[in-house]
Design an enzyme around this catalytic site. Structure first.
Site, PDB file in Angstrom:
ATOM      1  N   ASP A  24     -35.124 -20.656 -28.975  1.00 41.85           N
ATOM      2  CA  ASP A  24     -33.986 -21.345 -29.337  1.00 41.85           C
ATOM      3  C   ASP A  24     -32.919 -20.854 -29.514  1.00 41.85           C
ATOM      4  O   ASP A  24     -32.865 -19.554 -30.170  1.00 41.85           O
ATOM      5  CB  ASP A  24     -34.255 -21.979 -30.567  1.00 41.85           C
ATOM      6  CG  ASP A  24     -32.902 -23.704 -30.305  1.00 41.85           C
ATOM      7  OD1 ASP A  24     -32.800 -23.205 -29.017  1.00 41.85           O
ATOM      8  OD2 ASP A  24     -32.977 -24.205 -31.470  1.00 41.85           O
ATOM      9  N   HIS A  41     -30.491 -18.561 -20.332  1.00 38.45           N
ATOM     10  CA  HIS A  41     -32.249 -18.859 -20.344  1.00 38.45           C
ATOM     11  C   HIS A  41     -32.894 -17.354 -19.844  1.00 38.45           C
ATOM     12  O   HIS A  41     -33.594 -17.199 -20.114  1.00 38.45           O
ATOM     13  CB  HIS A  41     -32.066 -19.928 -19.495  1.00 38.45           C
ATOM     14  CG  HIS A  41     -32.250 -20.818 -20.326  1.00 38.45           C
ATOM     15  ND1 HIS A  41     -32.134 -21.482 -21.756  1.00 38.45           N
ATOM     16  CD2 HIS A  41     -31.571 -22.253 -19.890  1.00 38.45           C
ATOM     17  CE1 HIS A  41     -31.946 -23.275 -22.065  1.00 38.45           C
ATOM     18  NE2 HIS A  41     -31.411 -23.053 -20.937  1.00 38.45           N
ATOM     19  N   LEU A 135     -54.180  -9.157 -25.849  1.00 37.70           N
ATOM     20  CA  LEU A 135     -53.235  -9.814 -26.783  1.00 37.70           C
ATOM     21  C   LEU A 135     -53.403 -11.758 -25.730  1.00 37.70           C
ATOM     22  O   LEU A 135     -53.113 -11.468 -24.637  1.00 37.70           O
ATOM     23  CB  LEU A 135     -51.573  -9.767 -26.803  1.00 37.70           C
ATOM     24  CG  LEU A 135     -50.485 -10.715 -27.446  1.00 37.70           C
ATOM     25  CD1 LEU A 135     -50.288 -11.100 -28.391  1.00 37.70           C
ATOM     26  CD2 LEU A 135     -49.159 -10.364 -26.590  1.00 37.70           C
TER      27      LEU A 135
HETATM   28  C1  IPE Z   1     -37.378 -26.412 -28.858  1.00 40.70           C
HETATM   29  O1  IPE Z   1     -35.982 -26.386 -29.106  1.00 40.70           O
HETATM   30  C2  IPE Z   1     -37.755 -26.149 -27.957  1.00 40.70           C
HETATM   31  C3  IPE Z   1     -38.145 -24.922 -26.893  1.00 40.70           C
HETATM   32  C4  IPE Z   1     -37.986 -24.135 -27.334  1.00 40.70           C
HETATM   33  C5  IPE Z   1     -38.795 -24.797 -25.709  1.00 40.70           C
HETATM   34  P1  IPE Z   1     -34.775 -27.466 -28.569  1.00 40.70           P
HETATM   35  O2  IPE Z   1     -33.686 -27.140 -28.289  1.00 40.70           O
HETATM   36  O3  IPE Z   1     -35.225 -28.289 -27.251  1.00 40.70           O
HETATM   37  O4  IPE Z   1     -34.304 -28.610 -29.493  1.00 40.70           O
HETATM   38  P2  IPE Z   1     -33.715 -29.335 -30.231  1.00 40.70           P
HETATM   39  O5  IPE Z   1     -32.617 -30.512 -29.064  1.00 40.70           O
HETATM   40  O6  IPE Z   1     -32.655 -28.578 -30.816  1.00 40.70           O
HETATM   41  O7  IPE Z   1     -34.871 -29.788 -30.721  1.00 40.70           O
HETATM   42  C1  IPE Z   2     -33.847 -22.802 -26.101  1.00 35.55           C
HETATM   43  O1  IPE Z   2     -32.785 -23.137 -26.062  1.00 35.55           O
HETATM   44  C2  IPE Z   2     -34.394 -23.549 -24.355  1.00 35.55           C
HETATM   45  C3  IPE Z   2     -35.161 -23.959 -24.432  1.00 35.55           C
HETATM   46  C4  IPE Z   2     -34.968 -24.586 -25.566  1.00 35.55           C
HETATM   47  C5  IPE Z   2     -35.818 -24.112 -22.793  1.00 35.55           C
HETATM   48  P1  IPE Z   2     -31.866 -23.474 -25.927  1.00 35.55           P
HETATM   49  O2  IPE Z   2     -31.124 -24.082 -24.540  1.00 35.55           O
HETATM   50  O3  IPE Z   2     -32.073 -24.994 -26.598  1.00 35.55           O
HETATM   51  O4  IPE Z   2     -30.038 -23.385 -26.637  1.00 35.55           O
HETATM   52  P2  IPE Z   2     -29.241 -23.877 -27.406  1.00 35.55           P
HETATM   53  O5  IPE Z   2     -30.250 -24.182 -28.533  1.00 35.55           O
HETATM   54  O6  IPE Z   2     -28.596 -25.091 -26.652  1.00 35.55           O
HETATM   55  O7  IPE Z   2     -28.668 -22.807 -28.186  1.00 35.55           O
HETATM   56 MG    MG Z   3     -32.397 -25.478 -28.799  1.00 30.45          MG
END
Ligand code: IPE
Ligand code: IPE
Ligand code: MG
Length: 243
Positions: A24, A41, A135
């Site tokens: 995240d 990303h 792995l």
């Molecule tokens: C969880 O992260 C999903 C992934 C890392 C793929 P999100 O950013 O979507 O989760 P929330 O919205 O903070 O709970």
């Molecule tokens: C995690 O990073 C990637 C996915 C959920 C696919 P985010 O896109 O949730 O990044 P933040 O949480 O907005 O910083």
């Molecule tokens: Mg996120």
């Protein structure tokens, strides 16, 4: 020339067999740099390579990564499309090396709603790497813990399993992670303190390691640190420890 990296000594430490990561913070990493979310990303996808290498180096046997949740479909269409493109590109660019490295790919999640071309790519990647055993890399893609449990219940009903036959072990065998041990350690980057529908059955007794570091910056050193912290934890599983 390859960058010289300090070697981390983990001899004498317990290495978690199964590490699961909620990757995240890509969006915030990008915003901090004045970049579009997609750049975050992309940086996150590049970071995967480092973490996979570190898992192999540290002799972690199973790595599960949360790549796209069932809830992530609710993001703006452009971002969803961007994420799909990155996943597709990662397979194109990394599959050969992953295979050579002995990585066995598994998919946790549903193929419903995924572009047929990408579905085919995923299937080929799973097929190519299915006999590797250095792995196991579980990619939770179009994954939700609740959806996984519902899917399991549907299959159990379809198989006419009698209530008295149903055990936790049997139930686990209907999940995407069938045959694999539960995660020992669940890491969540970016400082969020929630599970966000990730492995909600399997992580019942996992050690949780939240770190403020955004995913693109979570490297080998941070993973090493997480393993050290894991070694300080006392896993009681509801029991008492003798004084
Ligand atoms: C969880 O992260 C999903 C992934 C890392 C793929 P999100 O950013 O979507 O989760 P929330 O919205 O903070 O709970
Ligand atoms: C995690 O990073 C990637 C996915 C959920 C696919 P985010 O896109 O949730 O990044 P933040 O949480 O907005 O910083
Ligand atoms: Mg996120």
């Amino acid at each position: 020339m390859a960058e010289r990296t300090p070697s981390f000594d983990l001899s004498g430490y317990t290495i978690p067999t199964h590490v699961a990561i909620i990757m995240d913070g890509n969006g915030r990493w990008a915003r901090q740099r004045g970049l579009p979310r997609q750049a975050g990303h992309r940086a996150g996808a590049e970071n995967l390579r480092r973490i996979i290498n570190a898992c192999v180096e540290f002799r972690i046997k199973i790595l599960t990564i949360y790549a796209f949740s069932t809830e992530n479909w609710g993001r703006p269409e452009l971002e969803v499309r961007g994420l799909m493109k990155i996943i597709s590109r990662v397979i194109d660019q990394e599959l050969k090396d992953l295979h050579a490295q002995g990585v066995c790919l598994h998919h946790l999640g549903s193929m419903t709603g995924i572009d047929p071309g990408l579905q085919e790519k995923v299937r080929r990647a799973l097929e190519l790497t299915k006999n590797n055993d250095r792995l196991i890399l579980n990619v939770a893609f179009n994954y939700g813990g609740r959806a996984e449990i519902l899917e399991a219940v549907k299959h159990i009903l379809a198989d006419n399993v009698a209530p008295e036959e149903l055990t936790e072990a049997l139930f686990s065998s209907y999940l995407f992670t069938r045959g694999l041990p539960d995660p020992d350690l669940v890491i969540r980057t970016s400082g969020e303190l929630r599970i966000s529908n990730f492995l909600i059955w399997q992580a019942a007794y996992s050690e949780f390691y939240p770190t403020p570091v955004y995913w693109p910056d979570f490297g080998r050193e941070e993973l090493y640190e997480a393993i050290l912290v894991f070694n300080q934890r006392e896993r009681r599983f509801g029991l008492v420890t003798e004084p």
